[in-house]
Design a protein around this motif. Sequence first.
Motif: not given
Lengths: 333, 333
Positions: A38-42
Amino acid sequence: MLSFDFEEDRIRQEIMRLGAKRVLLQMPQGLKSHAIKIAKKVEACGAIAIISVAPCYGACDIALSESQELDADLIVHFGHAKMVKQRKIPALYIEAKTSVAVDVATLKALPLLANYKRIGLATSVQHLETLNQATQSLSDAGKDVIIGDAGQLEYAGQVIGCNYSNVKTIADRVDAYLFIGGGIFHALGIVLATSKPTIIADPYDNRAFTITNEAQQLLKQRFASIRDAKKAKTFGVLVGLKPGQNHFDSAMKVKTIAEEHGLSAFLLAGKELIPENLLDFPAFEAYVNTACPRISLDSPGKFQKPILTVNEFMVVCGEVSWQQMLKKGLFEK
Amino acid sequence: MLSFDFEEDRIRQEIMRLGAKRVLLQMPQGLKSHAIKIAKKVEACGAIAIISVAPCYGACDIALSESQELDADLIVHFGHAKMVKQRKIPALYIEAKTSVAVDVATLKALPLLANYKRIGLATSVQHLETLNQATQSLSDAGKDVIIGDAGQLEYAGQVIGCNYSNVKTIADRVDAYLFIGGGIFHALGIVLATSKPTIIADPYDNRAFTITNEAQQLLKQRFASIRDAKKAKTFGVLVGLKPGQNHFDSAMKVKTIAEEHGLSAFLLAGKELIPENLLDFPAFEAYVNTACPRISLDSPGKFQKPILTVNEFMVVCGEVSWQQMLKKGLFEK
């Protein structure tokens, strides 16, 4: 591995809408292994992702002070529906729904529900979308299905660790409850709030079972804690510092009642009210917990002293009887 | 039981001066058993005392957000000298000085200091008043005593867990250090910051001893952690959320340097950066800790992955050598 709906499009849209530069990601233990993904998407949206490492057991625990200390402009909170009303920092709730099928577990629950006609159906936020499927299975088997809505939570049929209003509101109209979900945590809460037979249909293991024994065991333990606390002269009154757990007025009320009964009582505050953090106060003989009531109920053996809910403390003081308290519920207001 | 000076008159005067109604009492583990006694004094002034149950290891950890959530109008912080400058909530620092005599322990240290003429003297805040007594004992034995003052801490000769500027500033002018106090925590910090022989005079047990072996053991462990971290591809960069431990800019710098070296790095934030809170992130192969450096150094064995200081991470990236890093110190800026 289970698949959850992290609604990545909705997260991206909210980051863009707010022009967010620092996004705090907060999730319960079971979802933390998804944090990097999810951090990568953010970060693909041009924002910095900051993953909270703190334990998180509910939407009561929304990371407001943490976000302020990090100058975050958005909190994305996973796994729970909104609970705390606040205007300090924009917060997006991603309920992390799963698409696991419940029909097999529901069918396995039918023999355990054989003696009951009117069934109250309840679940945690992850499985709300399966209530229709479960209703159908139960109706096909000739049951009357009722789903309660007391208006306190986001969804009809939903229960959370500390709020069973949706099942209590239909208690007079059902013979038993069926809870859809994993673990015994929520179903135990239903029994403690209603004293009704409660069956769990676990869609992860595709099995169904009753938790009457666990509930009886817990009630015995609570009775013993109240008996022990009746001997105590010095009480610690716990104030929770998570946004939805701070009941300072309730703590002051307990302190006042204790003092009226000739007892000593002092306020103790903390975010994490874990057994280790109470070890350094040997003079307290018992605690009254005004924060999350499940701290008292779910692992009392880990605490070295009795750790009572507010309702249980009223039994200690003789303000109500054990039977009256059971009727009200161990932690209902 | 040891007697500490809790300066109860000063506490009462501050409550009266401010007209404080809610007073948060915050103390490290070793002083918490005195909390009820102090709470009674506070309540005798007409205020409500609230005892913080959270762990507290330094003045970096002043309970600002907790006090705001409790609407406290005064924090009384025990056991440490002021460190964080803030104007949010009035804070009174009670250093909890002890009157334990240091002459016996200092005399016992003399044989261990036989080969050294120029002695740097240091202590923790509790024992600052004994520096004169220790200076006298050392001078009588023919030593030159130097007490450093780099101007960063409240007092000359004082060391705290993360700041050894007072001993570093005199490193060129001393042959060895004598630390007055209990435990090895602060003395170990002196060795790590200066690489000089360091003797502890422990006034509680009236004994003196060197910690060269412990320091060598720790350096071996650090070397091994750096070696292991060189194999890692995905780093968690820890941001501390205690008021004096939040070094967000440093964390961003680490993330940038990691990415320039082709590594993945994500920010992780928390108040309590304890091993349990990192267990749920299996994908991180190593951590860089920008919060309290002692989290990295004092119990690395409890963490399942390498947990490096920022300076150690620079060795992993090849920006500096192990020897250069040792010269600078494992955690000095």
